[in-house]
Motif scaffolding. Structure first.
Motif, PDB file in Angstrom:
ATOM      1  N   GLY A 201       5.337  -0.589  -3.566  1.00 16.49           N
ATOM      2  CA  GLY A 201       4.225   0.002  -2.834  1.00 16.49           C
ATOM      3  C   GLY A 201       3.589   1.151  -3.576  1.00 16.49           C
ATOM      4  O   GLY A 201       2.359   1.295  -3.604  1.00 16.49           O
ATOM      5  N   GLN A 204       1.546  -0.039  -6.517  1.00 20.25           N
ATOM      6  CA  GLN A 204       0.226  -0.516  -6.092  1.00 20.25           C
ATOM      7  C   GLN A 204      -0.686   0.646  -5.743  1.00 20.25           C
ATOM      8  O   GLN A 204      -1.900   0.594  -5.987  1.00 20.25           O
ATOM      9  N   THR A 225      -1.033  -6.702  -1.230  1.00 25.77           N
ATOM     10  CA  THR A 225       0.248  -6.303  -0.649  1.00 25.77           C
ATOM     11  C   THR A 225       1.396  -7.217  -1.070  1.00 25.77           C
ATOM     12  O   THR A 225       2.467  -7.184  -0.474  1.00 25.77           O
ATOM     13  N   VAL A 228       5.161  -5.820  -1.501  1.00 23.96           N
ATOM     14  CA  VAL A 228       5.113  -4.441  -1.008  1.00 23.96           C
ATOM     15  C   VAL A 228       5.792  -4.391   0.361  1.00 23.96           C
ATOM     16  O   VAL A 228       5.637  -5.310   1.178  1.00 23.96           O
ATOM     17  N   GLY A 232       4.313   0.369   2.786  1.00 25.76           N
ATOM     18  CA  GLY A 232       3.309   0.263   1.737  1.00 25.76           C
ATOM     19  C   GLY A 232       2.126  -0.587   2.158  1.00 25.76           C
ATOM     20  O   GLY A 232       0.979  -0.278   1.836  1.00 25.76           O
TER      21      GLY A 232
END
Length: 299
Positions: A201, A204, A225, A228, A232
């Protein structure tokens, strides 16, 4: 449907449906793929579309190696909206995002806020106001063995205040990185730690921190996502909504139909390298699923 004797649908790690092809239909398969239900959980908040930011007309691209060709794609994305792109994986979504971002050669017209991007490479498209979130952060979105600081400022390292063309100002580099990381609440140990040390997460978030710096007009976002955790995911969804609500335009590719319906203002469906339908984000999931699997049958 054209080649198989039996078909099995796996959804969320479990077998949801299995039957002989002769005893089922594309519509029935589609209903099991999407479960025929509505997205649950999370915030659903629609945007307020403004002027056109991304205008695409007649975009086509040849297949490269094992990639999918694109056929005569036309659509627009407005400021203040998220347009979702749904489709079974491998139907041209990756190729479309690469063509728009300048990573793949294509024919047709692509305009960003009235600026013709034809002939511009990825760097110049970025300078024109385009951000790109790759579906593969570990191999494309990040230099995984480089530091958190270096990843946060990548793409800006040749420009002021970090560089004067000859020298890199390490102090300015640190200040820019800190500002970007703090803006999106990235959790990390030290700036010089490898970005690989972060959770999925937070990795990203580093990508989003870099790509939204400088207030681009358009974000091309693929699988934001993937890999994640739940916290996150919520943070990334909030980032996308905030960007849209501030007047940004987003083209969003996701294999998660729940995610597309929660975030998007409208949804386009892609199959066999073509846009085969456009629906309101609140459309029946079975209709979205039907378009995803039916248009390419027998192609």
């Amino acid at each position: 449907m054209a080649l198989a004797d039996r078909v099995t649908v796996i959804r969320q790690g479990k077998i949801a449906f299995s039957a002989a092809v002769a005893e089922t239909s594309g519509e029935e398969i589609a209903s099991h793929i999407v479960d025929g239900s509505n997205p649950v959980g999370g915030e659903i908040r629609r945007g307020t579309p403004g002027p056109v930011v991304l205008d695409v007309a007649g975009l086509s691209a040849e297949a490269v190696e094992k990639s999918h060709p694109l056929h005569d794609i036309s659509f627009a994305v407005h400021s203040g909206e998220i347009v979702g792109l749904a489709g079974v994986a491998g139907n041209g979504q990756v190729e479309l995002m690469e063509a728009l971002s300048g990573l793949r050669q294509a024919k047709g017209r692509v305009e960003l806020a009235g600026i013709d991007l034809g002939g511009l490479d990825a760097e110049r498209r970025r300078a024109a106001g385009m951000g790109y979130i790759s579906p593969d952060r570990r191999h494309e979105g990040l230099v995984i063995d480089a530091s958190i600081e270096e990843n946060a400022i990548a793409g800006s390292h040749r420009a002021s205040p970090i560089s004067n063309g000859l020298w890199v100002d390490r102090g300015a580099m640190k200040r820019v990185a800190l500002e970007r990381l703090n803006r999106l609440s990235v959790k990390y140990g030290a700036l010089r730690d490898p970005v690989a040390s972060l959770s999925g997460g937070n990795q990203q978030r580093v990508v989003f921190a870099r790509e939204t710096a400088g207030s681009p007009q358009l974000l091309l976002v693929s699988q934001p996502t993937r890999g994640v955790d739940l916290n996150g995911i919520a943070a990334i969804h909030s980032i996308l909504r905030d960007f849209r609500d501030a007047g940004g335009a987003v083209l969003l590719v996701s294999e998660e139909l729940d995610e597309l319906q929660m975030l998007s203002d409208r949804i386009m469906v892609m199959a066999q390298g073509r846009i085969v339908g456009a629906l309101d984000a609140d459309a029946d999931r079975r209709e979205i699923g039907r378009l995803m699997v039916m248009e390419g049958v027998g192609a």
